[in-house]
Motif scaffolding. Structure first.
Motif, PDB file in Angstrom:
ATOM      1  N   PRO A  32       0.813  -1.219   0.000  1.00 55.67           N
ATOM      2  CA  PRO A  32       0.000   0.000   0.000  1.00 55.67           C
ATOM      3  C   PRO A  32       0.853   1.279   0.000  1.00 55.67           C
ATOM      4  CG  PRO A  32      -0.053  -1.030   2.168  1.00 55.67           C
ATOM      5  CD  PRO A  32       0.745  -1.931   1.277  1.00 55.67           C
ATOM      6  N   GLU A  33       2.154   1.170   0.213  1.00 59.39           N
ATOM      7  CA  GLU A  33       3.014   2.361   0.254  1.00 59.39           C
ATOM      8  C   GLU A  33       4.058   2.398  -0.848  1.00 59.39           C
ATOM      9  OE1 GLU A  33       4.701   3.039   4.112  1.00 59.39           O
ATOM     10  OE2 GLU A  33       2.774   3.626   4.947  1.00 59.39           O
ATOM     11  N   THR A  34       4.660   1.286  -1.179  1.00 60.53           N
ATOM     12  CA  THR A  34       5.683   1.252  -2.230  1.00 60.53           C
ATOM     13  C   THR A  34       4.995   0.831  -3.513  1.00 60.53           C
ATOM     14  OG1 THR A  34       7.346   0.634  -0.601  1.00 60.53           O
ATOM     15  CG2 THR A  34       7.907   0.283  -2.919  1.00 60.53           C
ATOM     16  N   GLY A  54      13.033   1.796  -4.184  1.00 59.88           N
ATOM     17  CA  GLY A  54      11.590   1.685  -4.031  1.00 59.88           C
ATOM     18  C   GLY A  54      10.965   3.064  -4.105  1.00 59.88           C
ATOM     19  N   HIS A  55       9.916   3.194  -4.897  1.00 52.52           N
ATOM     20  CA  HIS A  55       9.194   4.458  -5.039  1.00 52.52           C
ATOM     21  C   HIS A  55       8.040   4.441  -4.043  1.00 52.52           C
ATOM     22  CE1 HIS A  55       7.817   7.614  -8.241  1.00 52.52           C
ATOM     23  NE2 HIS A  55       8.169   8.167  -7.108  1.00 52.52           N
ATOM     24  N   VAL A  56       8.100   5.317  -3.056  1.00 55.99           N
ATOM     25  CA  VAL A  56       7.234   5.255  -1.881  1.00 55.99           C
ATOM     26  C   VAL A  56       6.333   6.474  -1.782  1.00 55.99           C
ATOM     27  CG1 VAL A  56       7.267   5.165   0.653  1.00 55.99           C
ATOM     28  CG2 VAL A  56       9.022   3.955  -0.655  1.00 55.99           C
ATOM     29  N   TYR A  67       8.760   9.605  -2.974  1.00 53.06           N
ATOM     30  CA  TYR A  67      10.218   9.668  -2.953  1.00 53.06           C
ATOM     31  C   TYR A  67      10.771   8.281  -3.256  1.00 53.06           C
ATOM     32  CZ  TYR A  67       9.390   7.905   1.774  1.00 53.06           C
ATOM     33  OH  TYR A  67       8.943   7.173   2.844  1.00 53.06           O
ATOM     34  N   TRP A  68      12.020   8.248  -3.701  1.00 50.67           N
ATOM     35  CA  TRP A  68      12.713   6.996  -3.979  1.00 50.67           C
ATOM     36  C   TRP A  68      13.599   6.648  -2.787  1.00 50.67           C
ATOM     37  CZ3 TRP A  68      11.892   3.774  -8.017  1.00 50.67           C
ATOM     38  CH2 TRP A  68      11.166   4.265  -9.094  1.00 50.67           C
ATOM     39  N   SER A  69      13.492   5.431  -2.294  1.00 46.83           N
ATOM     40  CA  SER A  69      14.321   4.953  -1.188  1.00 46.83           C
ATOM     41  C   SER A  69      15.360   3.969  -1.720  1.00 46.83           C
ATOM     42  CB  SER A  69      13.477   4.218  -0.148  1.00 46.83           C
ATOM     43  OG  SER A  69      12.662   5.104   0.554  1.00 46.83           O
ATOM     44  N   PRO A  70      16.649   4.248  -1.487  1.00 45.92           N
ATOM     45  CA  PRO A  70      17.665   3.275  -1.891  1.00 45.92           C
ATOM     46  C   PRO A  70      17.649   2.075  -0.952  1.00 45.92           C
ATOM     47  CG  PRO A  70      18.691   5.142  -0.782  1.00 45.92           C
ATOM     48  CD  PRO A  70      17.220   5.453  -0.870  1.00 45.92           C
ATOM     49  N   VAL A  98      17.096  -0.375   4.115  1.00 42.86           N
ATOM     50  CA  VAL A  98      16.667   0.870   3.484  1.00 42.86           C
ATOM     51  C   VAL A  98      17.574   1.978   4.000  1.00 42.86           C
ATOM     52  CG1 VAL A  98      14.773   2.507   3.174  1.00 42.86           C
ATOM     53  CG2 VAL A  98      14.284   0.058   3.376  1.00 42.86           C
ATOM     54  N   GLY A  99      18.138   2.734   3.085  1.00 45.13           N
ATOM     55  CA  GLY A  99      19.034   3.827   3.465  1.00 45.13           C
ATOM     56  C   GLY A  99      20.208   3.896   2.517  1.00 45.13           C
TER      57      GLY A  99
END
Length: 156
Positions: free
Chosen positions: A37-39, A59-61, A70-73, A89-90
């Motif tokens: 539901p978020e990514t 991941g596009h969140v 935003y994109w999460s590496p 994540v980070g």
């Protein structure tokens, strides 16, 4: 005492599908948009093409389904076929949290557990102390939704 509480949680669901099929789905990050539901999308990055320790993806969140995207590496940290798929994540230097899936084969069924945990640092412990209960409930709801959507696809 609040600073010592676990910084995460997990949700489990039994899926009427063999572990091999469940593994193929949970370890294919390019499909997460179908379930989370978020990514709402993810893509392998930096030459990575599939699940293996050290592989990277983004991941596009859209947090809680609202607000800016935003994109999460992300970086795969554990990858044991048919057993566990976990990623941090980070950035390469700073991990914010970890997400993963543990699989337990039970004949033609699979118990799949999705989990997350924050990295234990003073800032994350303070964040968890203030917002942990709310964030934990939101994450648990999101994990349950993700697993139920996966179950629907795998059992159809």
């Amino acid at each position: 005492m609040g600073l010592l509480k676990p910084l995460g949680s997990e949700v489990s669901l039994t899926i009427e599908a063999p572990v091999r099929e469940v593994w193929s789905l949970v370890s294919d990050v390019t499909r997460i948009g179908e379930f989370s539901p978020e990514t709402f999308e993810a893509k392998w990055t930096k030459g990575s093409t599939g699940p293996e320790v050290g592989a990277t993806f983004a991941g596009h969140v859209k947090r809680n389904g609202v607000g800016p995207t935003y994109w999460s590496p992300c970086r795969v940290t554990r990858c044991v076929e048919d057993e566990v798929f976990e990623f941090a994540v980070g950035t390469e230097k700073v991990t914010v949290n970890n997400w993963g899936y543990r699989l337990e084969a039970q004949g033609q069924r699979t118990v799949v557990t999705e989990y997350f945990r924050m990295e234990p640092s003073l800032p994350t412990r303070l964040y968890w102390l203030v917002l942990g209960r709310l964030r934990g409930r939101t994450n648990e709801k999101g994990m349950r939704t993700t697993l139920e959507r996966m179950k629907k696809v795998l059992e159809s």
